[in-house]
Design an enzyme around this catalytic site. Structure first.
Site, short mmCIF file in Angstrom:
data_model
loop_
_atom_site.label_atom_id
_atom_site.label_comp_id
_atom_site.label_asym_id
_atom_site.label_seq_id
_atom_site.Cartn_x
_atom_site.Cartn_y
_atom_site.Cartn_z
N SER A 4 -10.15 -6.04 10.49
CA SER A 4 -11.39 -5.41 10.07
C SER A 4 -12.19 -6.46 9.31
CB SER A 4 -11.10 -4.20 9.17
OG SER A 4 -12.26 -3.46 8.91
N GLU A 36 -6.25 -0.96 15.85
CA GLU A 36 -6.86 -1.93 14.94
C GLU A 36 -5.87 -3.01 14.52
OE1 GLU A 36 -8.27 -2.25 10.31
OE2 GLU A 36 -8.19 -0.25 11.21
N ARG A 58 1.11 -6.34 12.88
CA ARG A 58 0.50 -5.74 14.07
C ARG A 58 0.35 -6.77 15.19
NH1 ARG A 58 -3.68 -0.85 12.43
NH2 ARG A 58 -2.26 0.15 10.93
N ARG A 84 0.84 -1.20 0.00
CA ARG A 84 0.00 0.00 0.00
C ARG A 84 0.88 1.25 0.00
NH1 ARG A 84 -4.75 -1.71 4.39
NH2 ARG A 84 -5.28 -3.67 3.37
N ARG A 113 2.18 1.24 10.23
CA ARG A 113 1.65 1.55 8.89
C ARG A 113 2.81 1.54 7.89
NH1 ARG A 113 -3.32 3.87 8.00
NH2 ARG A 113 -3.41 4.49 10.19
#
Length: 435
Positions: free
Chosen positions: A348, A345, A387, A258, A273
């Site tokens: 999801s 988070e 994570r 990403r 991130r």
């Protein structure tokens, strides 16, 4: 993608729902374009019918030795006019499709009201967070001598990390543990999917056209997958499946890529991130009547990974302003990070309804039936491996010696190791030399 017929029949429902996401009314422009296009289609059909009739009459007149020049001129005029009408209709169709492709999914009625993440609603909480904060994962990883952002930056730039020794082993162990749990206990089938996909695949899972800036594109006009959701969901593209064969549950462990174009300045430090990270993804293709229950099931599968790792977490349902573009309803799992002193988070899980299926033409047919229906698609992280590693480092950190205890469920994947200990000075020199 949206059902244009449904918009024609109930435009106020769509405008009211989109307003929950902060959008102005959209259906007037959609229906105006739709009316223009349908009028053109009618005109084209009438001209084609007239051409067919005239052509037949020309043959009859010529067969009798008559003069058909007037009719022949009429047919020639129709043939000359047709390309312009076809081009106009195609332009309207493209414009209409562009608008429909840019509009988010319809929200489920149970999605909480609220404009942003501050209005998300906690559903449940498990585990007891450490009350005393400790070092974050960066300090722990560098203290172990196994996490190197500087070397990664030299070769790749910001938002990359190089890990080795115990941390590299634990990252691999986490992924293997997640895959084994999902396949052996949760009923998912493991898949090894492509990492490079074409435009139609990222369009089908609604990354295009809206999120093109968040993706990496290659010189061969392929896209690096931002998540295995893209590859796994597209397994159903352009298919008509037997309803009795559903649900189809698949999982994959892949790198994800990403650009984080929409996250400038956010989480620039550490591994939260990154441009490249690893994730175990879950995807389900199911029938419309099963999708709500499947959403709860999928979320529980992700939660079960955190339970087995004995990490404190909470599950929230996203409010209307925080629900993603392609989702009807989303649960986020947030794991406790002592180094930040808050939940972050880690998964999801979204029910997309038939939104992606319409874009991909993924359909099903019930036994004995003739009609086809669009399937429902769901996706969820099971979990984000990086994570999860961060959470283990910060929750299992031992301040007495700077080591990190290995969670019980990971020990078989770590050769029975109980604890990752900091490398001594000599080992660090050797590691640096080897690198």
């Amino acid at each position: 993608m949206h059902d244009l017929r449904a918009i024609r029949e109930n435009p106020e429902i769509f405008d009211k729902n989109w307003a929950r996401r902060g959008l102005a009314p959209q259906t007037s422009a959609i229906l105006a374009l739709d009316e223009q296009r349908r009028a053109l289609q009618t005109q084209m059909q009438e001209l084609q019918n007239r051409r067919n009739v005239a052509s037949k009459e020309i043959g009859q007149i010529k067969a009798k030795g008559g003069d058909a020049s007037a009719l022949m001129d009429e047919v020639a005029a129709i043939k000359e006019k047709a390309p312009a009408l076809e081009a106009e209709e195609a332009a309207l169709a493209e414009k209409l499709n562009g608008i429909l492709s840019s509009l988010p999914n319809i929200l489920d009625a149970e999605v909480p009201v609220g404009p942003d993440e501050d209005h998300n609603v906690e559903v449940r909480k498990e585990g007891t967070p450490k009350t005393q904060s400790g070092p974050d994962h960066v300090a722990i990883g560098e203290g172990l001598g196994m996490m190197d952002f500087e070397t990664a930056a030299k070769m790749s730039g910001a938002r990359f990390v190089l890990m080795h020794s115990g941390l590299a082993q634990m990252e691999r162990a986490l992924a293997q543990f997640m895959l084994d749990t999902h396949t052996r206990e949760h009923g998912y089938t493991e898949v090894s999917p492509p990492l490079l996909v074409r435009d139609n695949a990222v369009y089908g899972t609604n990354q295009l056209p809206k999120f093109s800036e968040d993706l990496f594109r290659t010189t061969t006009d392929h896209w690096l997958i931002p998540t295995a959701e893209v590859s796994l969901t597209n397994m159903a593209a352009d298919m008509i499946m037997d309803a009795e064969s559903l649900p189809l549950r698949v999982t994959a462990f892949t790198p994800c890529f990403r650009s984080e174009a929409g996250a400038a300045g956010k989480d620039t430090k550490g591994m939260i991130r990154q441009h490249q990270f690893y994730k175990v993804e879950m995807v389900t293709i199911t029938t419309p009547d099963q999708s709500a229950a499947e959403h709860e099931r999928m979320t529980n599968c992700a939660e079960n990974i955190l339970r087995k790792l004995e990490l404190p977490f909470r599950t929230i349902i996203l409010c209307e302003g925080d629900t993603g573009f392609g989702a009807r309803r989303t649960y986020d799992l947030e794991v406790w990070l002592p180094g930040q002193g808050k939940y972050r988070e880690i998964s999801s899980c979204s029910n997309c309804g038939d939104f992606q299926a319409r874009r991909m033409k993924a359909r099903m047919r019930r036994r004995g039936g003739k009609d086809v229906e669009f399937v429902h698609t769901l996706n969820g992280s099971g979990l984000a491996v990086g994570r999860a590693l961060i959470a283990v480092l910060e929750n299992y950190y031992d301040p007495a010696d700077g080591g990190v205890f290995v969670p019980t469920v990971l020990k078989p994947y770590m050769g029975g190791l109980d604890k990752i200990m900091p490398l001594d000075a000599n080992a660090r020199v050797l590691q640096a030399a080897a690198g």
